[in-house]
Design an enzyme around this catalytic site. Structure first.
Site, PDB file in Angstrom:
ATOM      1  N   TYR A 101      -1.308  -2.602   0.163  1.00 37.96           N
ATOM      2  CA  TYR A 101      -1.374  -2.599   1.363  1.00 37.96           C
ATOM      3  C   TYR A 101      -2.973  -3.150   1.713  1.00 37.96           C
ATOM      4  O   TYR A 101      -3.460  -3.696   2.443  1.00 37.96           O
ATOM      5  CB  TYR A 101      -0.609  -1.681   2.366  1.00 37.96           C
ATOM      6  CG  TYR A 101       0.625  -2.331   2.310  1.00 37.96           C
ATOM      7  CD1 TYR A 101       1.664  -3.759   1.455  1.00 37.96           C
ATOM      8  CD2 TYR A 101       1.624  -1.584   3.492  1.00 37.96           C
ATOM      9  CE1 TYR A 101       2.837  -3.233   1.767  1.00 37.96           C
ATOM     10  CE2 TYR A 101       2.849  -1.879   3.250  1.00 37.96           C
ATOM     11  CZ  TYR A 101       3.575  -2.414   2.680  1.00 37.96           C
ATOM     12  OH  TYR A 101       4.592  -2.433   3.114  1.00 37.96           O
TER      13      TYR A 101
ATOM     14  N   CYS B 103       2.554   5.438   5.840  1.00 37.57           N
ATOM     15  CA  CYS B 103       1.715   4.993   5.431  1.00 37.57           C
ATOM     16  C   CYS B 103       0.793   4.967   6.585  1.00 37.57           C
ATOM     17  O   CYS B 103       1.110   4.270   7.490  1.00 37.57           O
ATOM     18  CB  CYS B 103       1.623   3.568   4.669  1.00 37.57           C
ATOM     19  SG  CYS B 103       0.715   2.020   4.269  1.00 37.57           S
TER      20      CYS B 103
ATOM     21  N   CYS C 210      -5.203   8.448   3.497  1.00 36.84           N
ATOM     22  CA  CYS C 210      -4.360   7.255   2.857  1.00 36.84           C
ATOM     23  C   CYS C 210      -3.046   8.521   2.134  1.00 36.84           C
ATOM     24  O   CYS C 210      -3.052   9.540   1.751  1.00 36.84           O
ATOM     25  CB  CYS C 210      -4.741   6.651   1.938  1.00 36.84           C
ATOM     26  SG  CYS C 210      -3.859   6.256   0.779  1.00 36.84           S
TER      27      CYS C 210
HETATM   28  N1  DGL Z   1       0.187   4.570   1.370  1.00 37.41           N
HETATM   29  C1  DGL Z   1      -0.946   4.057   2.443  1.00 37.41           C
HETATM   30  C2  DGL Z   1      -1.875   4.398   3.426  1.00 37.41           C
HETATM   31  O1  DGL Z   1      -1.375   5.582   3.552  1.00 37.41           O
HETATM   32  C3  DGL Z   1      -1.539   2.658   1.364  1.00 37.41           C
HETATM   33  C4  DGL Z   1      -1.932   2.375   0.483  1.00 37.41           C
HETATM   34  C5  DGL Z   1      -1.614   0.947  -0.611  1.00 37.41           C
HETATM   35  O2  DGL Z   1      -0.875  -0.178  -0.669  1.00 37.41           O
HETATM   36  O3  DGL Z   1      -3.186   0.283  -0.505  1.00 37.41           O
HETATM   37  O4  DGL Z   1      -2.712   3.918   3.762  1.00 37.41           O
END
Ligand code: DGL
Length: 255
Positions: free
Chosen positions: A38, A69, A180
């Site tokens: 994402y 996330c 993240c």
């Molecule tokens: N796990 C996600 C977060 O906590 C994002 C990782 C991604 O999909 O770029 O920001």
């Protein structure tokens, strides 16, 4: 049932804390592996995915949603709450507050995706909770993808970790916020560089406590777990032992 979701494997670090805090609860975990990462997507793209997944999980019968996330929370937690006013939604945001409260040097860093780094929500979080503490925001493109590929100690990643972390330590940073959820799985690699010069700050346990406060009857289920993914669900199952989450695999059953 409690619905937990992320772009991919990262939210499993939050799921592990949730299972520990709510051992009797039933969970369904959704990894949006058809659209990971994402972090390089626009706010509108991330919002569309979050709303679609929220709709799906609410229709599956989830009475509480955990957005495991930081990127999805920054882009879309408000839209998700508006779309489901009857469903409590717990988001995950970087631990700026605990880091700012505990720093001795007055300098902290937050490691995030590019999307989170550029978000208004992170700016507001820093404005509201950092006080006089100096905050270095470090976007880490590619790190989540390494975790997705289970390349947790790839030489290229190790070199990039060193190149990003050492300058922060040289500036006197003594708290490094994992902004993240994928980065929790990089803690061993990060600690190789950080040593005793700084502490890592992870909010998974705090998110689990907040979820427990809101869970009410959902805390008392059969302790089951259902794993789902928008692409390659078998990889999600196979990843658990590699991420030291084999104990979670024992709970997997179709709901
Ligand atoms: N796990 C996600 C977060 O906590 C994002 C990782 C991604 O999909 O770029 O920001």
């Amino acid at each position: 049932m409690i619905g937990v979701f992320d772009s991919g494997l990262g939210g499993l670090s939050v799921l592990a804390a949730l299972v520990e805090a709510l051992p009797q609860a039933d969970f369904t975990y959704y990894a949006d592996t058809a659209h990971v990462p994402y972090g390089n997507k626009s706010e509108a793209q991330i919002q569309r995915r979050v709303l679609a997944i929220g709709e799906y999980l609410a229709n599956e019968g989830c009475g509480l949603l955990v957005v495991a996330c930081n990127t999805a929370t920054a882009a879309a937690v408000q839209a998700l709450r508006t779309a489901h006013p009857g469903v409590p939604v717990v988001g995950v945001e970087p631990g700026i507050k605990p880091a700012a409260q505990s720093t001795k040097s007055g300098r902290i860093a937050v490691l995030t995706t590019e999307a989170t780094a550029g978000s208004q929500r992170l700016k507001h979080l820093i404005r509201d909770h950092a006080g006089p503490v100096e905050v270095f925001v470090e976007p880490c493109p590619g790190w989540a993808t390494h975790v997705e590929m289970l390349q947790l100690d790839a030489p290229a990643l190790a070199a990039d970790v060193r190149a990003r972390i050492e300058p922060l330590l040289d500036r006197g940073v003594d708290r490094i916020v994992l902004g993240c959820t994928h980065y929790s799985f990089l803690a061993p690699l990060l600690l190789q560089v950080v040593g005793t010069r700084a502490q890592l700050v992870d909010v998974a346990a705090a998110v689990a406590r907040q979820t427990r406060r809101l869970a009410a009857d959902l805390a008392h289920g059969s302790g089951r777990l259902h794993l789902q993914a928008s692409a390659h669900p078998e990889r999600l199952h196979a990843a658990l032992p590699r991420l030291h989450l084999a104990h979670i695999a024992a709970r997997i059953r179709q709901l």
